[in-house]
Scaffold this motif. Structure first.
Motif, mmCIF file in Angstrom:
data_model
loop_
_atom_site.group_PDB
_atom_site.id
_atom_site.type_symbol
_atom_site.label_atom_id
_atom_site.label_comp_id
_atom_site.label_asym_id
_atom_site.label_seq_id
_atom_site.Cartn_x
_atom_site.Cartn_y
_atom_site.Cartn_z
ATOM 1 N N GLU A 106 0.843 -1.210 0.000
ATOM 2 C CA GLU A 106 0.000 0.000 0.000
ATOM 3 C C GLU A 106 0.872 1.251 0.000
ATOM 4 N N ASN A 107 1.954 1.208 0.770
ATOM 5 C CA ASN A 107 2.866 2.365 0.796
ATOM 6 C C ASN A 107 3.527 2.558 -0.571
ATOM 7 N N LYS A 108 3.855 1.418 -1.203
ATOM 8 C CA LYS A 108 4.426 1.524 -2.543
ATOM 9 C C LYS A 108 3.433 2.170 -3.511
ATOM 10 N N ALA A 109 2.155 1.729 -3.416
ATOM 11 C CA ALA A 109 1.130 2.317 -4.286
ATOM 12 C C ALA A 109 0.975 3.800 -4.014
ATOM 13 N N SER A 110 0.986 4.156 -2.712
ATOM 14 C CA SER A 110 0.876 5.587 -2.371
ATOM 15 C C SER A 110 2.059 6.360 -2.915
ATOM 16 N N SER A 111 3.265 5.748 -2.798
ATOM 17 C CA SER A 111 4.451 6.427 -3.337
ATOM 18 C C SER A 111 4.358 6.587 -4.858
ATOM 19 N N MET A 112 3.854 5.539 -5.506
ATOM 20 C CA MET A 112 3.691 5.631 -6.963
ATOM 21 C C MET A 112 2.675 6.699 -7.314
ATOM 22 N N ILE A 113 1.588 6.821 -6.524
ATOM 23 C CA ILE A 113 0.596 7.877 -6.782
ATOM 24 C C ILE A 113 1.260 9.236 -6.673
ATOM 25 N N ASN A 114 2.074 9.414 -5.588
ATOM 26 C CA ASN A 114 2.762 10.704 -5.433
ATOM 27 C C ASN A 114 3.689 10.973 -6.616
ATOM 28 N N LEU A 115 4.386 9.891 -7.044
ATOM 29 C CA LEU A 115 5.321 10.065 -8.155
ATOM 30 C C LEU A 115 4.581 10.454 -9.429
ATOM 31 N N PHE A 116 3.509 9.724 -9.750
ATOM 32 C CA PHE A 116 2.789 10.023 -10.984
ATOM 33 C C PHE A 116 2.023 11.334 -10.896
ATOM 34 N N GLU A 117 1.596 11.697 -9.695
ATOM 35 C CA GLU A 117 0.988 13.021 -9.563
ATOM 36 C C GLU A 117 2.026 14.099 -9.839
ATOM 37 N N SER A 118 3.276 13.829 -9.385
ATOM 38 C CA SER A 118 4.344 14.796 -9.687
ATOM 39 C C SER A 118 4.605 14.860 -11.188
ATOM 40 N N LYS A 119 4.630 13.660 -11.825
ATOM 41 C CA LYS A 119 4.814 13.640 -13.271
ATOM 42 C C LYS A 119 3.679 14.373 -13.972
ATOM 43 N N ARG A 120 2.457 14.100 -13.511
ATOM 44 C CA ARG A 120 1.307 14.771 -14.139
ATOM 45 C C ARG A 120 1.408 16.277 -13.964
ATOM 46 N N ASN A 121 1.790 16.706 -12.737
ATOM 47 C CA ASN A 121 1.893 18.137 -12.487
ATOM 48 C C ASN A 121 2.989 18.762 -13.344
ATOM 49 N N VAL A 122 4.120 17.979 -13.504
ATOM 50 C CA VAL A 122 5.218 18.510 -14.322
ATOM 51 C C VAL A 122 4.769 18.718 -15.777
ATOM 52 N N PHE A 123 4.163 17.635 -16.328
ATOM 53 C CA PHE A 123 3.736 17.763 -17.740
ATOM 54 C C PHE A 123 2.577 18.720 -17.885
ATOM 55 N N SER A 124 1.732 18.816 -16.863
ATOM 56 C CA SER A 124 0.638 19.787 -16.939
ATOM 57 C C SER A 124 1.198 21.203 -16.909
ATOM 58 N N THR A 125 2.225 21.383 -16.041
ATOM 59 C CA THR A 125 2.868 22.712 -15.973
ATOM 60 C C THR A 125 3.552 23.047 -17.292
ATOM 61 N N LEU A 126 4.267 22.049 -17.839
ATOM 62 C CA LEU A 126 4.937 22.270 -19.122
ATOM 63 C C LEU A 126 3.916 22.586 -20.205
ATOM 64 N N ASN A 127 2.810 21.879 -20.175
ATOM 65 C CA ASN A 127 1.776 22.131 -21.188
ATOM 66 C C ASN A 127 1.232 23.548 -21.076
ATOM 67 N N ASN A 128 1.000 23.943 -19.790
ATOM 68 C CA ASN A 128 0.491 25.310 -19.585
ATOM 69 C C ASN A 128 1.519 26.332 -20.040
ATOM 70 N N MET A 129 2.779 26.024 -19.721
ATOM 71 C CA MET A 129 3.845 26.950 -20.137
ATOM 72 C C MET A 129 3.942 27.004 -21.658
ATOM 73 N N LEU A 130 3.808 25.837 -22.310
ATOM 74 C CA LEU A 130 3.871 25.828 -23.776
ATOM 75 C C LEU A 130 2.697 26.576 -24.377
ATOM 76 N N LYS A 131 1.532 26.407 -23.743
ATOM 77 C CA LYS A 131 0.375 27.165 -24.235
ATOM 78 C C LYS A 131 0.627 28.653 -24.105
ATOM 79 N N MET A 132 1.227 28.988 -22.952
ATOM 80 C CA MET A 132 1.529 30.406 -22.778
ATOM 81 C C MET A 132 2.572 30.841 -23.813
ATOM 82 N N GLU A 133 3.509 29.911 -24.107
ATOM 83 C CA GLU A 133 4.545 30.264 -25.081
ATOM 84 C C GLU A 133 3.939 30.436 -26.474
ATOM 85 N N ILE A 134 3.023 29.485 -26.774
ATOM 86 C CA ILE A 134 2.363 29.613 -28.075
ATOM 87 C C ILE A 134 1.623 30.929 -28.153
#
Length: 472
Positions: A11-39
């Motif tokens: 369960e802790n591993k799953a929670s850690s994976m959730i945190n990791l993928f949420e970080s990945k999602r936030n990173v790519f979401s931030t990059l996407n927002n930044m790219l939209k702003m760049e566009i």
């Protein structure tokens, strides 16, 4: 508990994976927002011809990507501290390398964008980067949805299994507590056993000392007094004052010394004398027992004599009253028992009370000889009536009687002689007249006595017949 711990790790591993993928999602979401702003900024640049702003945004994006890489490294460093299973660490290392690879690719695209020959090409690159970030965000969302479902299932499993586990674990803790208490008791018992062992050691040591002391004392007693220990325990008691006893022992030893030499045959002589003494003592005890038995027998006989005497006395007294009344019609006589203490002993005597018709009791010594004789005759006849004999002999019992008293006596003799043989030696003619047989003793001239007998019944019958013939 091992299953629960393994489940918690997963369960802790799953929670850690959730945190990791949420970080990945936030990173790519931030990059996407930044790219939209760049566009949007690039379009505005084309419109406003402001290229300097685009360059600054790109620099900001690169700086943020660098910071993101540092944070990812820091996150994975913290995750390693909480993961103990090597396969999980390897798996997270793979995810870390993939993220770093994706960041590197992203940075390369951005650099190509920066070095692109024309702005159109930059917009296309930004648009490609944005699509790539959106795709990663969507992939991450799918993974997160799966992990969230796993977390929900895990929560349901925990809600179902954890109460039972906690209950069992509570019982285990109670058992552990009981075991701990029991273990403390065991430790206390061990301490107590150790104390007891120490006490036993002391007791055994003291007992050994006492045994040695007793052995020494025994040898001393045997050497000094020549007596066996068993005899001492049987015939002597422990002293209450040892100092006093020691003084007595010293005094007795001095007395023994003053006796001089000891006769070695004293024991044999003592045994001989003791044997004789025991024999005499047994004889004495036998005599005392015999005396006691004789005393009991005498007391029993005396008691029976007293009872028989009382019965006979009452009978004789009643007879005396009757015969006294026959001899003295107007008088009264009786016998009384009296105690005589002249010799210091209680002895019973007989007192004779007589009233010859004067209405007063007088002493026998004041009566005449004939009255005394009549009273004695009444007393003797009272005794004779109570004690039957083959015959009764009276020697001149009527010698002192006058005619009136003689007639009373003869009437008594007639009454008494009924069914009895009475022999009377007499010189009274009236007495001879009442006899059935007369034995006479005469003295012849030669000096030889002769006995003459005659039955008075034949003589009386002959006299009566002759009287009748004379009358005719």
């Amino acid at each position: 508990k091992e299953k629960i711990d393994d489940f918690n790790l997963k369960e802790n591993k799953a929670s850690s994976m959730i945190n990791l993928f949420e970080s990945k999602r936030n990173v790519f979401s931030t990059l996407n927002n930044m790219l939209k702003m760049e566009i949007s900024g690039t379009k505005n640049f084309y419109e406003n011809k402001k290229s300097n702003t685009s360059q600054e945004n790109i620099k900001v994006i690169l700086s943020r990507l660098k910071n993101l890489e540092n944070k990812i490294n820091e996150f994975f460093g913290k995750i390693k501290n909480y993961i103990s299973r090597i396969e999980l660490i390897i798996e997270f290392e793979k995810d870390k390398e993939l993220i770093k690879k994706e960041l590197i690719e992203l940075m390369e695209l951005i650099k190509e964008y920066i070095l692109a020959p024309n702005d159109s090409y930059k917009l296309e690159s930004i648009q490609t980067l944005g699509n790539y970030c959106m795709k990663k965000v969507e992939d991450t969302e799918k993974i997160l949805s799966v992990l969230n479902i796993f977390i929900q299932i895990a929560q349901k499993i925990k809600d179902r299994l954890y109460p039972e586990y906690k209950e069992l674990y509570g019982k285990i803790e109670d058992e552990d507590k009981s075991f701990y208490e029991f273990d403390n008791k065991i430790n206390d018992a061990r301490v107590e056993k150790q104390n007891i062992d120490n006490e036993l050691f002391k007791i055994n040591f003291t007992r050994q000392q006492i045994k040695e002391k007793v052995s020494n004392q025994t040898e001393s007693v045997i050497d000094n007094y020549n007596l066996p220990v068993e005899y001492i325990f049987k015939n002597y008691k422990p002293c209450e004052d040892q100092e006093k006893s020691s003084r007595i022992v010293r005094r007795l030893k001095n007395e023994i010394k003053s006796f001089g030499s000891i006769n070695p045959n004293a024991t044999q002589e003592f045994n001989r004398v003791k044997e004789r003494y025991d024999f005499l003592q047994s004889q004495r005890d036998d005599l005392l027992d015999s005396k006691k038995n004789l005393e009991l027998l005498i007391n029993d006989i005396n008691k029976k004599i007293e009872e028989l005497f009382a019965i006979k006395f009452e009978e004789i007294n009643n007879n005396f009253k009757t015969y006294f009344k026959s001899l003295f019609p107007l008088g009264e006589g009786r016998l009384d028992l009296v105690n005589s203490n002249d010799d210091g002993e209680d002895e019973i005597g007989i007192d004779m009370k007589a009233d010859i018709g004067n209405n007063k009791l007088v002493q026998l010594s004041l009566l005449s000889g004939g009255e005394k004789a009549l009273i004695s005759i009444a007393f003797l006849f009272s005794i004779f009536v109570s004690n039957i004999a083959p015959f009764y002999v009276f020697d001149e019992i009527d010698a002192a009687l006058d005619d009136m008293n003689l007639n009373r006596f003869l009437a008594l003799v007639k009454k008494f002689s009924s069914g009895r043989q009475v022999i009377i030696i007499t010189h009274q003619k009236k007495t001879m007249e009442i006899a059935d047989i007369i034995y006479g003793v005469t003295m012849q001239s030669t000096g030889i006595s002769k006995i003459v007998s005659e039955k008075m019944e034949k003589i009386n019958a002959k006299t009566i017949k002759e009287s009748k013939l004379n009358m005719e």
